[in-house]
Structure formats: structure tokens, C-alpha cells
Design a protein around this motif. Structure first.
Motif, PDB file in Angstrom:
ATOM      1  N   SER A 349       0.811  -1.220   0.000  1.00  0.00           N
ATOM      2  CA  SER A 349       0.000   0.000   0.000  1.00  0.00           C
ATOM      3  C   SER A 349       0.837   1.258   0.000  1.00  0.00           C
ATOM      4  O   SER A 349       0.315   2.358  -0.216  1.00  0.00           O
ATOM      5  N   LYS A 364      -6.004   4.847  -1.733  1.00  0.00           N
ATOM      6  CA  LYS A 364      -6.121   3.483  -1.216  1.00  0.00           C
ATOM      7  C   LYS A 364      -6.992   3.466   0.027  1.00  0.00           C
ATOM      8  O   LYS A 364      -7.111   4.464   0.732  1.00  0.00           O
ATOM      9  N   ASP A 368      -8.035  -2.184  -0.230  1.00  0.00           N
ATOM     10  CA  ASP A 368      -6.775  -2.278  -0.965  1.00  0.00           C
ATOM     11  C   ASP A 368      -5.692  -2.914  -0.094  1.00  0.00           C
ATOM     12  O   ASP A 368      -4.914  -3.751  -0.567  1.00  0.00           O
ATOM     13  N   ILE A 369      -5.629  -2.500   1.167  1.00  0.00           N
ATOM     14  CA  ILE A 369      -4.634  -3.066   2.066  1.00  0.00           C
ATOM     15  C   ILE A 369      -4.862  -4.560   2.240  1.00  0.00           C
ATOM     16  O   ILE A 369      -3.909  -5.359   2.216  1.00  0.00           O
ATOM     17  N   SER A 399       5.083  -0.420   3.830  1.00  0.00           N
ATOM     18  CA  SER A 399       3.797  -0.181   4.479  1.00  0.00           C
ATOM     19  C   SER A 399       3.993  -0.011   5.980  1.00  0.00           C
ATOM     20  O   SER A 399       4.869  -0.632   6.575  1.00  0.00           O
TER      21      SER A 399
END
Length: 471
Positions: A349, A364, A368-369, A399
Motif C-alpha cells: 500500500s 487506497k 486495498d490493504i 507499508s
């Protein structure tokens, strides 16, 4: 690996002015010349809408050859102005929106998103850039008048922004405690790091992104030559650099490459790679590949993008380095010739890079994560099959979210009996001991690494874990 300076290095106001390239241009309806600077503000509003409303990454839209059409037609100085506006708007967005809301008698009507973006672009200039208030107000009103959707709100735009100019200091003070990260992500940081640390990480988004270089040798010598400081990673951080990277001493000779200090850590976790075959997975643009070669490894670099691998090869050529390259989907790649070591710097991410990429948290979300974490886990499980028994895999990403790091490694260790963690020792990383977790993984955050005046503090948020396949 050529990086130019960020257009919004300062958290305060800074010069950012149009070159007035539009002077003399005419509107399609031939009502006379377009006001100087209007095209740049219109481009900023369109791109901001694409980022926030359509989740379009900013970098692609600011590509000079293939980016947003409204951006491409601008001259260089106006492009710089657009970048400055957008970076400031995205870095301070929650505060800007709070400021605008405080000046409205009622919320903007539904469907008035275009008007919202006009106000945000103007407010970013007035509150955080050294652009005269009257210019920002005048051009915002003109934008409203030029858009049939917003024409009826032109007087509102004028009133709100003029009041913002009059009450600027009070507004900045009033909104100074508004966190600059979206609430959904701040809550995730709080869960992982605690409230105080989460807010500190959030605030670092407003700090200038440093320019670090990884050198082939003699960090102290290059620090002197480049007016830099040697960091605990061995990287050299440039002192408040605001110039052109290729013009610096040693660039043409390939003596160093631009790479955030945190991004240089994963490749260093292997130690010496002399005599070893090393697989760099998801390798482009090649900064870590270069490190692996420098550590003595015979490196194979894999990426699924042929164009990105061409860039990697070009970057290595400048450095006088070579690697075998493979264009393939890493998740499907198989080989009978297993490697001694592999580096998986996985797609993620990128929430640790918001100082450089302030659009990340607006393009995001939670979903998405979750998808990226699932992808990383699949890739890591496969990467472990590509090394020999006793081989090492370093897993890393940029991330800040534990679901993309610690939680993945915990599941891998629980599920695969012949994989073990090789704990990183804090004593091996003087100056970054605080970044080593109790379990022996690396976890950097932008709130770490306080440096002397004249040097930007902090570094990208990164996670790295060293895993060994059983014999």
C-alpha cells in the motif's frame, strides 16, 4: 534512479508562482484572453478530483509525456506550480476541508464536488504557499464562472476565500490540531502504535521528504563532497537539497544512487553475498538490485514489467553493474536451479511513503490493504520455494500496516514448520536500535531518526523480516 527535489519541501509557505504562460491565450468562445495562471489552477482542480474522487495515483497524472492532458499542455514553471498546489493540498487536506467548512453557513450541496476542489486548490495556495491571496481568490472565482456547474456559486467562492484571507492566522491556529491523515487510517495506526505515536507519524507527513543516496564506498568521503550526513544505515542524506540530482558530483560516474535510507535496509540484512546466487524478486527500478550486486552476489532480477526491467538495466548501466533479468509473473515463476538467497520487496500500500507520495492515503483504502496483504502472503510463500534448503529470504515492504508485515510472517511461521525467523540484532544497528522489534524484525516509521538542523529528519516507513528455509 534519478530523483528531483519535491516541489513542496516546506511545511510552511514557499514561493510557487505561475510563469503566466497562458497570457494572450483565448477562451474557446472568444470572450477575450484567459487570465494568467487560470489553466494551471484548472489543471490542479481536475487532477485533485481524479485523486480524491476516482482514486487515481498522482504520479501517473503528472507524467510530462503521458499524464493528464490539462497538465501536459502547461509550460514547465506552471507544471511546477500545479505540483506544489497538489502536494500541499493533499498533505493538508483534512485541515483545508475543516477550514472551508468553518467558513460556510451550510455544507456544500450534494453534487458540488467540482466546487469543493476549486475551494481546496485556492485554500492550499492561501494557507500553505507563498501565492498572493488576491491572485488565488480571483482565479478561483474565474474558475467558478467558467464552469456551468459552479457559476451560480461564484459569489460564495469570493466571500469564503476573502474571509479566509482576512482570518488566515486564526484559521491556521484553529486547524493545527486536525490530524492530516484520513480517520480510517489513523485508527489503524493507533491500534498498531498507540495514539501518541500515531499522531506523531501523521504529523511527519508535513515534513520535507529527505533525499538519501546509497554509495558504493566511502560514505564519509561522499558526505563531505555532497554536503551530506552519514546515517546509521550507511546512506548519505543531503542537506536540504533543492537542485538537480544528475548535476551532483559522482552521478555521471555511477558512484551512488538515490534511495531512501529505510529502503536500503532490506538488502543489507543478507550481509556478504560473495559467491552466492541471489534472486531479486519484484526488482525494478533496481536500487536494491545494485546493493545485492555490491554485496558480492550473482544477481538475477525479476519483474513482470518489461519496461520496468529496461529501466532497471539502464540504471545499473550508469552504475557500471550488471544483473541477469527475467520478465515473469513472480507468483508463477518456477526453476530447477534454486537460489542461495532471495529478496522479496513486495507490492504494498506504500503507506510508509506519504511524505513523498501524499496521494497514497486518498487513493487506497481498507480493501486495498487487505488485497495487497493477501498478494504479499502468496508471493512470500512462493519465494520460500525458490531458495535452497538453508537459504535466506528477506521479505520487506514500505507499508506501516502490520497486516502487510508482522501478521503475514506470523502466519508463515505457524504454517510452514521448516521456515524460521532469523532475528535481527539491535546491537548490529547502532542508531536504529529502536527500529528492531522484540521478535527481531525491522519496523521503521517516519517518526524515527531525528537529525541536526539543516537535515530533514525521519525516513520512510518500512518493514523487513529475515526468514530461513530449513535444511
Amino acid at each position: 534512479m534519478v530523483l528531483t527535489s519535491d516541489d513542496t519541501k516546506s511545511t510552511g509557505r514557499r514561493p510557487a508562482r505561475s510563469n503566466q504562460a497562458e497570457r494572450g491565450a483565448r477562451r474557446p468562445d472568444d470572450r477575450g484572453p484567459v487570465k494568467p495562471g487560470l489553466a494551471a489552477r484548472a489543471a490542479a482542480s481536475k487532477i485533485l478530483a481524479a485523486v480524491i474522487d476516482r482514486k487515481t495515483p498522482l504520479d501517473g497524472m503528472l507524467d510530462g509525456d503521458h499524464g493528464n492532458p490539462a497538465y501536459r499542455v502547461l509550460e514547465d514553471n506552471d507544471r511546477a506550480l500545479v505540483r506544489a498546489i497538489l502536494n500541499s493540498a493533499l498533505r493538508h487536506l483534512p485541515r483545508i476541508e475543516a477550514a472551508i467548512a468553518s467558513l460556510l453557513d451550510a455544507p456544500l450541496p450534494e453534487g458540488a464536488r467540482a466546487l469543493h476542489h476549486v475551494l481546496v486548490v485556492a485554500a492550499a495556495q492561501m494557507l500553505y504557499l507563498d501565492i498572493p491571496d488576491h491572485s488565488a481568490v480571483d482565479l478561483a472565482v474565474e474558475q467558478a464562472n467558467q464552469d456551468p456547474r459552479n457559476r451560480r456559486f461564484a459569489k460564495l467562492v469570493n466571500a469564503v476565500l476573502r474571509r479566509m484571507g482576512r482570518e488566515k492566522d486564526e484559521i491556521l491556529s484553529r486547524t493545527a490540531t486536525v490530524p492530516v491523515m484520513p480517520a480510517w487510517f489513523l485508527s489503524r495506526l493507533e491500534k498498531a502504535y498507540g495514539r501518541a505515536e500515531a499522531l506523531t507519524i501523521s504529523d511527519t507527513q508535513l515534513q520535507p521528504a529527505a533525499i538519501d543516496v546509497t554509495v558504493k564506498s566511502d560514505p564519509e568521503g561522499w558526505a563531505r563532497r555532497l554536503n551530506g550526513l552519514v546515517l546509521p544505515t550507511g546512506s548519505v542524506r543531503l542537506a536540504n537539497f533543492d537542485g538537480t540530482i544528475p548535476a551532483l558530483d559522482g552521478f555521471d560516474e555511477g558512484e551512488w544512487w538515490v534511495q531512501d535510507a529505510a529502503a536500503s535496509i532490506p538488502a543489507k540484512l543478507f550481509g556478504s553475498l560473495a559467491g552466492k546466487r541471489v534472486f531479486d524478486l519484484c526488482a525494478a527500478p533496481g536500487g536494491k538490485t545494485a546493493q545485492l550486486i555490491q554485496a558480492g552476489g550473482t544477481v538475477t532480477a525479476l519483474d513482470q514489467s518489461e519496461s520496468r526491467l529496461r529501466r532497471l538495466t539502464s540504471n545499473l548501466a550508469r552504475l557500471g553493474l550488471k544483473a541477469e533479468t527475467v520478465v515473469a509473473d513472480m507468483a508463477k515463476y518456477a526453476t530447477d536451479e534454486l537460489f542461495d538467497a532471495a529478496l522479496l520487496d513486495a507490492p504494498c500500500s506504500s503507506t510508509g511513503t506519504t511524505r513523498r507520495h501524499p496521494d497514497v492515503l486518498w487513493t487506497k483504502g481498507r480493501e486495498d490493504i487487505a488485497k495487497l496483504a493477501a498478494l504479499q502472503e502468496r508471493l512470500l510463500r512462493h519465494a520460500l520455494t525458490l531458495v535452497k534448503p538453508g537459504g535466506i529470504v528477506v521479505f520487506s515492504n514500505c507499508s506501516l500496516d502490520p497486516s502487510e508485515g508482522e501478521e503475514i510472517v506470523a502466519r508463515i511461521l505457524a504454517d510452514i514448520p521448516d521456515v524460521e525467523r532469523v532475528a535481527i540484532r539491535p546491537q548490529d544497528w547502532p542508531g536504529l536500535e529502536m527500529a528492531i522489534s522484540p521478535l527481531g524484525d525491522f519496523r521503521t516509521t517516519p517518526a524515527m531518526l531525528s537529525l541536526p538542523e539543516g537535515f530533514a529528519s525521519g525516513l520512510d516507513g518500512f518493514y523487513a523480516s529475515v526468514l530461513r528455509r530449513g535444511d
